[in-house]
Design an enzyme around this catalytic site. Structure first.
Site, PDB file in Angstrom:
ATOM      1  N   PRO A 243      63.170  24.353   8.555  1.00  0.00           N
ATOM      2  CA  PRO A 243      62.697  23.191   9.333  1.00  0.00           C
ATOM      3  C   PRO A 243      63.294  21.903   8.772  1.00  0.00           C
ATOM      4  O   PRO A 243      62.920  21.454   7.696  1.00  0.00           O
ATOM      5  CB  PRO A 243      61.174  23.231   9.146  1.00  0.00           C
ATOM      6  CG  PRO A 243      60.955  24.003   7.885  1.00  0.00           C
ATOM      7  CD  PRO A 243      62.085  24.966   7.760  1.00  0.00           C
ATOM      8  N   ASP A 419      64.840  20.605   3.695  1.00  0.00           N
ATOM      9  CA  ASP A 419      64.050  21.733   4.175  1.00  0.00           C
ATOM     10  C   ASP A 419      62.576  21.411   3.930  1.00  0.00           C
ATOM     11  O   ASP A 419      62.133  21.349   2.776  1.00  0.00           O
ATOM     12  CB  ASP A 419      64.477  22.996   3.417  1.00  0.00           C
ATOM     13  CG  ASP A 419      63.784  24.259   3.929  1.00  0.00           C
ATOM     14  OD1 ASP A 419      62.718  24.145   4.562  1.00  0.00           O
ATOM     15  OD2 ASP A 419      64.302  25.367   3.660  1.00  0.00           O
ATOM     16  N   HIS A 420      61.815  21.236   5.007  1.00  0.00           N
ATOM     17  CA  HIS A 420      60.424  20.803   4.863  1.00  0.00           C
ATOM     18  C   HIS A 420      59.517  21.903   4.296  1.00  0.00           C
ATOM     19  O   HIS A 420      58.356  21.632   3.940  1.00  0.00           O
ATOM     20  CB  HIS A 420      59.880  20.326   6.218  1.00  0.00           C
ATOM     21  CG  HIS A 420      58.973  19.150   6.099  1.00  0.00           C
ATOM     22  ND1 HIS A 420      58.212  18.887   4.973  1.00  0.00           N
ATOM     23  CD2 HIS A 420      58.666  18.146   6.979  1.00  0.00           C
ATOM     24  CE1 HIS A 420      57.494  17.789   5.160  1.00  0.00           C
ATOM     25  NE2 HIS A 420      57.760  17.315   6.373  1.00  0.00           N
ATOM     26  N   ARG A 421      60.009  23.126   4.196  1.00  0.00           N
ATOM     27  CA  ARG A 421      59.237  24.170   3.514  1.00  0.00           C
ATOM     28  C   ARG A 421      59.220  23.915   2.007  1.00  0.00           C
ATOM     29  O   ARG A 421      58.262  24.251   1.308  1.00  0.00           O
ATOM     30  CB  ARG A 421      59.853  25.545   3.766  1.00  0.00           C
ATOM     31  CG  ARG A 421      59.856  26.016   5.205  1.00  0.00           C
ATOM     32  CD  ARG A 421      60.619  27.317   5.343  1.00  0.00           C
ATOM     33  NE  ARG A 421      62.011  27.173   4.897  1.00  0.00           N
ATOM     34  CZ  ARG A 421      62.881  28.183   4.833  1.00  0.00           C
ATOM     35  NH1 ARG A 421      62.502  29.408   5.168  1.00  0.00           N
ATOM     36  NH2 ARG A 421      64.120  27.971   4.432  1.00  0.00           N
ATOM     37  N   VAL A 423      60.446  20.770   0.522  1.00  0.00           N
ATOM     38  CA  VAL A 423      60.366  19.355   0.158  1.00  0.00           C
ATOM     39  C   VAL A 423      59.377  18.635   1.068  1.00  0.00           C
ATOM     40  O   VAL A 423      59.523  18.640   2.294  1.00  0.00           O
ATOM     41  CB  VAL A 423      61.756  18.686   0.265  1.00  0.00           C
ATOM     42  CG1 VAL A 423      61.680  17.224  -0.159  1.00  0.00           C
ATOM     43  CG2 VAL A 423      62.786  19.441  -0.564  1.00  0.00           C
TER      44      VAL A 423
END
Length: 449
Positions: A243, A419-421, A423
């Protein structure tokens, strides 16, 4: 006794299962030496030269130039002197003599890894056996095959690739190299002349023709393979797996550029090409120390977040073979001088098409510089397996608020995709802000670099 040995496309590492055969360096009937380069192949990650594991006579070629070959598939048969399955280098001297070899046909046996050839100006890529007698089958094929009698122009693999990309027969190009080889400049010059001739011809045709152009002549279809295929698959996978979040910051880098000018005059950097990218890279590496989550990886199989305590800095590079992202191993442990030299080596090697497969893997964070194309900003896609990528825009002189007044300053836009998973928004924002702060006031480049 002469035995036919079959050489299969070897495993080129990094999980690659196929390669495109770019160029044959030999033809049926040729005499080849141990470790002589017999072909150039292109994997999804790099261009690789294949050395021969046998010495003997080329009996058959099992793949055409431009064909994609699976690992393990036979590509060439070589008639060797020795027992079945035994490389010619292990045969007794008497067996070599019985096979018609002479002392002139035996080169120094230098062990090499597959994909790396024997360097040296004295090594011949196409050596004819004027003092040796091939077996009857090889002789018959040599007589029947026009390829056996052709003279191959000398050129390095990147030059051959460039000519192939543009549909140029190297035998039509006048060589200017010191050893009579066709250089990149020769191909570019030939291409320029050819295009100019075509433009003149097209203008004349437009003036004279009254019939419409044949359907399909206004399209060019390019097979999706090699680096382009690998890059496309990786980007699609990254875009739909991680994401992405992209944030932007506009930075006054005037003082960083002033520092750059001063460093260029220092004796330490007298022989080093120092660019803004070197200082930006150093700023990123300094900011990474305080923001380690940006240097992590999502392990789907183990359901773990892997934080790297080292930084292998990837640099997105546009090359004749497409977009590549070679990386500098251990960049976080380098001084500014070492980093600047590593960047020059990396980009020079990438543009020449000689990046090794190992240099294209293991990256932990990447920088892409769209500013060199005059672009102000971008929303880059993550390099697979990495948590973040920094995009650097063009540096422009423009009015900016400075110390309470409007002044002409050097301004750039930095954009960070992450990567929002891995960070959170706060972590990504702090990291990007830290880079911007260092480039606005490059004191930390000196104090911490």
């Amino acid at each position: 006794m002469t035995t036919a040995q079959t050489f299969r496309l070897p495993d080129l590492g990094e999980g690659l299962t196929e390669a495109e055969l770019i160029t044959w360096m030999v033809a049926v009937g040729d005499i080849v030496e141990l470790n002589q380069i017999i072909a150039e192949v292109e994997t999804a990650k790099a261009s690789v030269e294949l050395p021969s594991p046998y010495a003997g006579t080329v009996l058959a070629l099992h793949a055409e130039e431009g064909e994609t070959v699976d690992v393990g598939r036979p590509i060439i048969d070589i008639g060797t002197a020795g027992a079945s399955g035994e490389p010619a280098a292990q045969c007794e001297e008497g067996d070599r003599a019985a096979a018609g070899a002479t002392e002139d046909d035996v080169s120094e046996r230098v062990p090499v890894l597959v994909g790396y050839g024997v360097a040296g100006e004295g090594a011949s890529r196409r050596r004819r056996g004027s003092n040796s007698t091939p077996n009857n089958a090889a002789a018959a094929q040599s007589t029947a095959s026009p390829a056996a009698d052709r003279t191959r122009p000398l050129a390095k693999p990147p030059v051959r690739f460039l000519s192939k990309q543009n549909g140029i027969d190297l035998s039509d190009v006048t060589p200017t190299g010191q050893r009579g080889e066709v250089t990149r400049a020769d191909v570019v010059g030939y291409l320029s002349d050819r295009d100019a001739e075509r433009d003149r011809g097209s203008a004349a045709t437009v003036a004279e023709e009254s019939t419409p152009v044949a359907r399909g002549s206004d399209e060019t279809r390019t097979p999706i393979k090699g680096v382009r295929k690998h890059t496309a698959a990786a980007m699609v996978s990254s875009a739909f797996t991680a994401p992405h979040v992209t944030e932007f910051v506009t930075v006054d880098v005037t003082e960083t550029l002033e520092l750059l000018d001063r460093l260029r005059t220092h004796r330490r950097f007298a022989e080093t090409r120092l660019t803004p990218l070197a200082l930006i890279s150093k700023a990123l590496l300094i900011a990474l120390r305080a923001n380690p989550t940006l240097n992590s990886q999502w392990d789907e199989d183990a359901q773990e977040i892997v934080t790297k305590h080292y930084a292998n800095l990837g640099i997105a590079a546009a090359t004749p073979r497409g977009l590549m992202v070679p990386n500098i191993k251990g960049a976080d442990r380098m001084s500014l001088h070492e980093l600047a030299e590593a960047l020059v080596d990396l980009t020079t090697t990438a543009k020449s098409g000689k990046t090794a497969p190992a240099d294209l893997t293991g990256g932990t964070i990447t920088i892409t510089n769209v500013g060199v194309f005059g672009v102000d900003a971008g929303t880059p896609i993550l390099n697979p397996g990495e948590a973040a990528i920094l995009c650097v825009g063009a540096i422009r002189r423009q009015p900016w608020e400075y110390q309470g007044e409007i002044a002409l300053r050097s301004i750039t836009t930095l954009s960070l995709s992450f990567d929002h998973r891995l960070v959170d928004g706060e972590q990504g924002s702090r990291f990007l802000a830290d880079i911007g702060r260092i480039l606005s006031d490059p004191f930390e480049l000196i104090a911490l670099g």
